[in-house]
Design a protein around this motif. Structure first.
Motif, PDB file in Angstrom:
ATOM      1  N   PRO A  80      36.577  38.989  28.263  1.00 43.17           N
ATOM      2  CA  PRO A  80      37.427  37.869  28.660  1.00 43.17           C
ATOM      3  C   PRO A  80      38.134  38.108  29.985  1.00 43.17           C
ATOM      4  O   PRO A  80      38.771  37.199  30.531  1.00 43.17           O
ATOM      5  N   LEU A  81      38.020  39.334  30.524  1.00 47.21           N
ATOM      6  CA  LEU A  81      38.608  39.630  31.828  1.00 47.21           C
ATOM      7  C   LEU A  81      37.730  39.153  32.972  1.00 47.21           C
ATOM      8  O   LEU A  81      38.172  39.130  34.129  1.00 47.21           O
ATOM      9  N   ASP A  82      36.486  38.774  32.667  1.00 52.01           N
ATOM     10  CA  ASP A  82      35.580  38.292  33.709  1.00 52.01           C
ATOM     11  C   ASP A  82      36.060  36.946  34.250  1.00 52.01           C
ATOM     12  O   ASP A  82      36.700  36.162  33.551  1.00 52.01           O
ATOM     13  N   HIS A  83      35.716  36.686  35.507  1.00 53.30           N
ATOM     14  CA  HIS A  83      35.909  35.380  36.152  1.00 53.30           C
ATOM     15  C   HIS A  83      37.366  35.028  36.416  1.00 53.30           C
ATOM     16  O   HIS A  83      37.699  33.869  36.645  1.00 53.30           O
ATOM     17  N   GLN A  84      38.253  36.024  36.419  1.00 50.94           N
ATOM     18  CA  GLN A  84      39.640  35.787  36.808  1.00 50.94           C
ATOM     19  C   GLN A  84      40.255  37.130  37.148  1.00 50.94           C
ATOM     20  O   GLN A  84      39.711  38.180  36.824  1.00 50.94           O
ATOM     21  N   SER A  85      41.403  37.112  37.821  1.00 51.58           N
ATOM     22  CA  SER A  85      42.032  38.371  38.212  1.00 51.58           C
ATOM     23  C   SER A  85      43.476  38.483  37.757  1.00 51.58           C
ATOM     24  O   SER A  85      44.042  39.570  37.771  1.00 51.58           O
ATOM     25  N   ARG A  86      44.055  37.374  37.340  1.00 49.98           N
ATOM     26  CA  ARG A  86      45.455  37.399  36.920  1.00 49.98           C
ATOM     27  C   ARG A  86      45.511  37.466  35.396  1.00 49.98           C
ATOM     28  O   ARG A  86      45.688  36.471  34.710  1.00 49.98           O
ATOM     29  N   ASP A  87      45.344  38.651  34.866  1.00 54.68           N
ATOM     30  CA  ASP A  87      45.311  38.820  33.420  1.00 54.68           C
ATOM     31  C   ASP A  87      46.639  38.401  32.804  1.00 54.68           C
ATOM     32  O   ASP A  87      47.698  38.873  33.209  1.00 54.68           O
ATOM     33  N   ASP A  88      46.579  37.519  31.813  1.00 55.34           N
ATOM     34  CA  ASP A  88      47.786  37.078  31.128  1.00 55.34           C
ATOM     35  C   ASP A  88      48.012  37.980  29.933  1.00 55.34           C
ATOM     36  O   ASP A  88      47.251  37.976  28.972  1.00 55.34           O
ATOM     37  N   ALA A  89      49.071  38.786  29.994  1.00 59.67           N
ATOM     38  CA  ALA A  89      49.319  39.773  28.949  1.00 59.67           C
ATOM     39  C   ALA A  89      49.562  39.141  27.592  1.00 59.67           C
ATOM     40  O   ALA A  89      49.393  39.793  26.554  1.00 59.67           O
ATOM     41  N   ARG A  90      49.939  37.870  27.585  1.00 59.72           N
ATOM     42  CA  ARG A  90      50.216  37.218  26.305  1.00 59.72           C
ATOM     43  C   ARG A  90      48.954  37.028  25.469  1.00 59.72           C
ATOM     44  O   ARG A  90      49.027  37.019  24.233  1.00 59.72           O
ATOM     45  N   VAL A  91      47.816  36.855  26.106  1.00 61.25           N
ATOM     46  CA  VAL A  91      46.570  36.685  25.352  1.00 61.25           C
ATOM     47  C   VAL A  91      45.535  37.760  25.679  1.00 61.25           C
ATOM     48  O   VAL A  91      44.579  37.946  24.927  1.00 61.25           O
ATOM     49  N   LEU A  92      45.690  38.475  26.784  1.00 59.97           N
ATOM     50  CA  LEU A  92      44.707  39.478  27.180  1.00 59.97           C
ATOM     51  C   LEU A  92      45.303  40.875  27.263  1.00 59.97           C
ATOM     52  O   LEU A  92      44.668  41.803  27.763  1.00 59.97           O
ATOM     53  N   GLY A  93      46.530  41.017  26.763  1.00 57.50           N
ATOM     54  CA  GLY A  93      47.221  42.299  26.897  1.00 57.50           C
ATOM     55  C   GLY A  93      46.547  43.449  26.189  1.00 57.50           C
ATOM     56  O   GLY A  93      46.696  44.610  26.589  1.00 57.50           O
ATOM     57  N   ASP A  94      45.807  43.163  25.122  1.00 63.26           N
ATOM     58  CA  ASP A  94      45.148  44.246  24.376  1.00 63.26           C
ATOM     59  C   ASP A  94      43.687  44.427  24.751  1.00 63.26           C
ATOM     60  O   ASP A  94      42.968  45.194  24.111  1.00 63.26           O
ATOM     61  N   VAL A  95      43.239  43.733  25.803  1.00 64.26           N
ATOM     62  CA  VAL A  95      41.830  43.788  26.181  1.00 64.26           C
ATOM     63  C   VAL A  95      41.593  44.945  27.152  1.00 64.26           C
ATOM     64  O   VAL A  95      42.260  45.060  28.181  1.00 64.26           O
ATOM     65  N   VAL A  96      40.642  45.806  26.812  1.00 65.34           N
ATOM     66  CA  VAL A  96      40.225  46.903  27.683  1.00 65.34           C
ATOM     67  C   VAL A  96      38.715  46.822  27.828  1.00 65.34           C
ATOM     68  O   VAL A  96      37.995  46.661  26.839  1.00 65.34           O
ATOM     69  N   ARG A  97      38.236  46.875  29.047  1.00 61.81           N
ATOM     70  CA  ARG A  97      36.784  46.843  29.252  1.00 61.81           C
ATOM     71  C   ARG A  97      36.150  48.072  28.604  1.00 61.81           C
ATOM     72  O   ARG A  97      36.618  49.196  28.774  1.00 61.81           O
ATOM     73  N   SER A  98      35.076  47.833  27.852  1.00 60.92           N
ATOM     74  CA  SER A  98      34.402  48.943  27.168  1.00 60.92           C
ATOM     75  C   SER A  98      32.908  48.671  27.137  1.00 60.92           C
ATOM     76  O   SER A  98      32.415  47.948  26.280  1.00 60.92           O
ATOM     77  N   ARG A  99      32.204  49.223  28.099  1.00 58.74           N
ATOM     78  CA  ARG A  99      30.756  49.033  28.185  1.00 58.74           C
ATOM     79  C   ARG A  99      30.098  49.563  26.920  1.00 58.74           C
ATOM     80  O   ARG A  99      30.301  50.707  26.523  1.00 58.74           O
ATOM     81  N   GLN A 100      29.335  48.704  26.240  1.00 58.60           N
ATOM     82  CA  GLN A 100      28.777  49.039  24.932  1.00 58.60           C
ATOM     83  C   GLN A 100      27.340  49.555  25.046  1.00 58.60           C
ATOM     84  O   GLN A 100      26.465  48.867  25.562  1.00 58.60           O
ATOM     85  N   GLU A 101      27.127  50.765  24.562  1.00 60.99           N
ATOM     86  CA  GLU A 101      25.799  51.373  24.614  1.00 60.99           C
ATOM     87  C   GLU A 101      24.800  50.564  23.791  1.00 60.99           C
ATOM     88  O   GLU A 101      25.105  50.078  22.703  1.00 60.99           O
TER      89      GLU A 101
END
Length: 552
Positions: free
Chosen positions: A157-178
């Motif tokens: 959900p971090l794709d296609h924007q740069s101003r991460d809203d901590a209220r809905v994206l605060g727990d999101v960490v990019r994790s490339r899945q094998e």
């Protein structure tokens, strides 16, 4: 001729509204390509501070389609889309269609057993999935071997924007899945490539959307390109929308309201679709203030939440020229309170997954009448090309004023359920949808929803429809939300119980709530008990779950 095929509601259409419409395109891919050819630089999606044009969507979905076909995805295959309200959802739909296949819309709140069932029942061979959902749910499902999924594409959900809203994206960490393909990577890898041409028709399934499963295992409604295109055009014509509009995406995109009233509509006009990952009242209100949308459609609980945000005022809603609400009945007191707070009237709309969103709607510029006997707010009149009948217990057609099951025929009705010929024959005899909803039509042609057949309460032989009790309780100044269910009673068999959440700062006793209803209802209808809760259980679309309350 019957009263229904004579279509008495035609006189209630808004001024200048046609009785019937004919879509100019056969498939949603045709819709997208026509809009792309006409205005490639039109902004298609606004997502926080990011924006994608139609040309961007075209390039991204081309790259996804190339990756899918290169991984063995063939025309006629299905791809699960297990994503929130992110740009990836729209890219996934277009990519699946460009590869000649269909999508399977999956609720991102679904857990392992639910995901396994949907993927196996649909026969999906590919899955587009949020990284977090793959890590916590989908990885084990795919590894179990209980599905046919061979290709997994993960996204963030971090794709296609740069101003991460901590209220809905605060727990999101990019994790490339094998073992998966990464959407952002494959968009770069296959940039500039186009998939082989495919042939799609209006009769092909565009999306499988699964029913809630309240009467058994969920069934996959076969939403075809033709049925979806028709109702996208219905939204455009009925709400009188143009490319100058901006659509606010408050409904989940996996739900039929979001699919038609947000995605398909925005691609058809074309116009920007405002997305914010998931519904958070303060975040969505900030998006309204920033992007100034002009149209939206969603569950009434969404609008209750938005109007209840601290500091909200009429200026916040001034850009929203048109608001429609469906998915759950609306009490007149709720629309009155919303209009008083925001200055905007909520038009009613009614439909099901099997009708690709609207089968009924209140005409623009008209306020829905309230039935003087039941107090119910009308859900509107049938939309274009649509005939709706009220049927009795034996399937006989009932006259105006008589309560029975709502049965709908029209070009927006799905042809059936995926792999369920018996269920199709039962619910769609002759192509007419037996909705399971109970209602009636008045002499002028307005339709009223009474309730779901299965929710009727039998109190000592008297029929009590929860909706009627709820509408009365919504009139109490302290009540924010309410749900009424039948509970076992040793004397009456069943009796009426109300679950109530209160407005912030309000205080009232159970006895006072009962007394309020007792003054306004017949003796067998008013609730005998009231339980206060902080929040009522809801689906992700905002519909209150009475069955969970009954189970408790």
């Amino acid at each position: 001729m019957s009263v229904y095929t004579d279509r008495p509601w035609l006189s209630l259409y808004g001024e200048g509204q046609p009785a019937d419409i004919t879509p100019e395109h056969d498939t949603l891919l045709d819709v997208f390509r026509a809009s792309l050819a006409a205005a490639p630089d039109t902004v298609a999606i606004r997502y926080f501070d990011g924006a994608l044009t139609l040309a961007d969507l075209d390039a991204a979905s081309d790259a996804l389609a190339v990756a899918l076909t290169g991984s063995g995805f063939a025309p006629g295959d299905r791809m699960g889309v297990y994503v929130q309200n992110d740009p990836a959802f729209v890219i996934g739909l277009l990519g699946a269609w460009k590869a000649g296949g269909a999508a399977v819309a999956i609720n991102p709140m679904n857990k392992a057993a639910e995901l396994t069932y949907l993927l196996s029942d649909s026969g999906a061979t590919a899955l587009l999935c949020l990284e977090q959902l793959y890590e916590s749910v989908a990885r084990d499902v795919v590894a179990s071997g209980e599905t046919k999924v061979q290709t997994v594409v993960t996204c963030s959900p971090l794709d296609h924007q740069s101003r991460d809203d901590a209220r809905v994206l605060g727990d999101v960490v990019r994790s490339r899945q094998e073992g998966t393909l990464d959407l952002a990577e494959l968009l770069e890898t296959h940039a500039g490539r186009t998939p082989a041409p495919v042939s799609l028709s209006g009769d092909d399934v565009a999306i499988l959307t699964y029913t809630s499963g309240t009467t058994g295992r969920p069934k996959g409604a076969m939403n075809t390109h033709a049925t979806m295109v028709f109702n996208a055009c219905t939204y455009r014509e009925w709400m009188r929308l143009t490319p100058d509009d901006v659509v606010l995406g408050v409904a989940p995109l996996f739900h039929i309201t979001g699919l038609i009233g947000h995605v398909a509509l925005a691609l058809l006009l074309p116009c920007p679709l405002v997305l914010a990952h998931r519904f958070h009242p303060e975040v969505v209100l900030d998006a309204v203030r920033e992007h100034r949308p002009t149209f939206t459609v969603g569950a009434i609980t969404v609008f209750i939440a938005l109007s209840g945000v601290e500091g909200v005022g009429r200026e916040d809603f001034s850009s929203l020229r048109t608001i429609y609400s469906g998915g759950a009945p609306i009490a007149p007191a709720v629309t009155d309170a919303f209009e008083e707070r925001t200055g905007r009237y909520i038009h009613n709309i009614y439909g099901l997954t099997e009708t690709n969103s609207p089968s009924h709607a209140v005409p623009m510029g008209v306020k829905a009448p309230v039935d003087p006997n039941s107090g119910a707010l009308s859900v509107g009149v049938p939309v274009y090309n649509t005939v709706v009948r009220i049927l009795g217990e034996d399937g006989e057609e009932l006259p105006p004023g008589e309560v029975g099951e709502i049965a709908t025929s029209g070009p927006q009705v799905v042809p059936g359920y995926w792999g369920r010929p018996e269920a199709t024959a039962e619910s769609l005899p002759g192509g007419e949808l037996r909705t399971g909803d109970v209602g009636f039509m008045d002499e002028q042609g307005w339709f009223y929803l009474v309730d779901r057949k299965k929710d009727m309460i039998n109190a000592a032989g008297y029929k009590v429809w929860p909706r009627e009790v709820e509408d009365v309780l919504y009139g109490h100044p302290a009540v924010r939300e309410v749900a009424v269910v039948g509970v076992p009673d040793p004397y009456r068999g069943e009796t009426v119980k109300a679950f109530v959440s209160l407005k912030p700062g309000s205080s009232v006793t159970a006895e006072e709530v009962v007394a309020w209803a007792k003054e306004r209802m017949a003796a067998y209808k008013y609730p005998r008990s009231v339980e206060f809760v902080d929040e009522l259980p809801k689906t992700t679309t905002g519909k209150i779950l009475r069955r969970e309350l009954r189970d408790t």
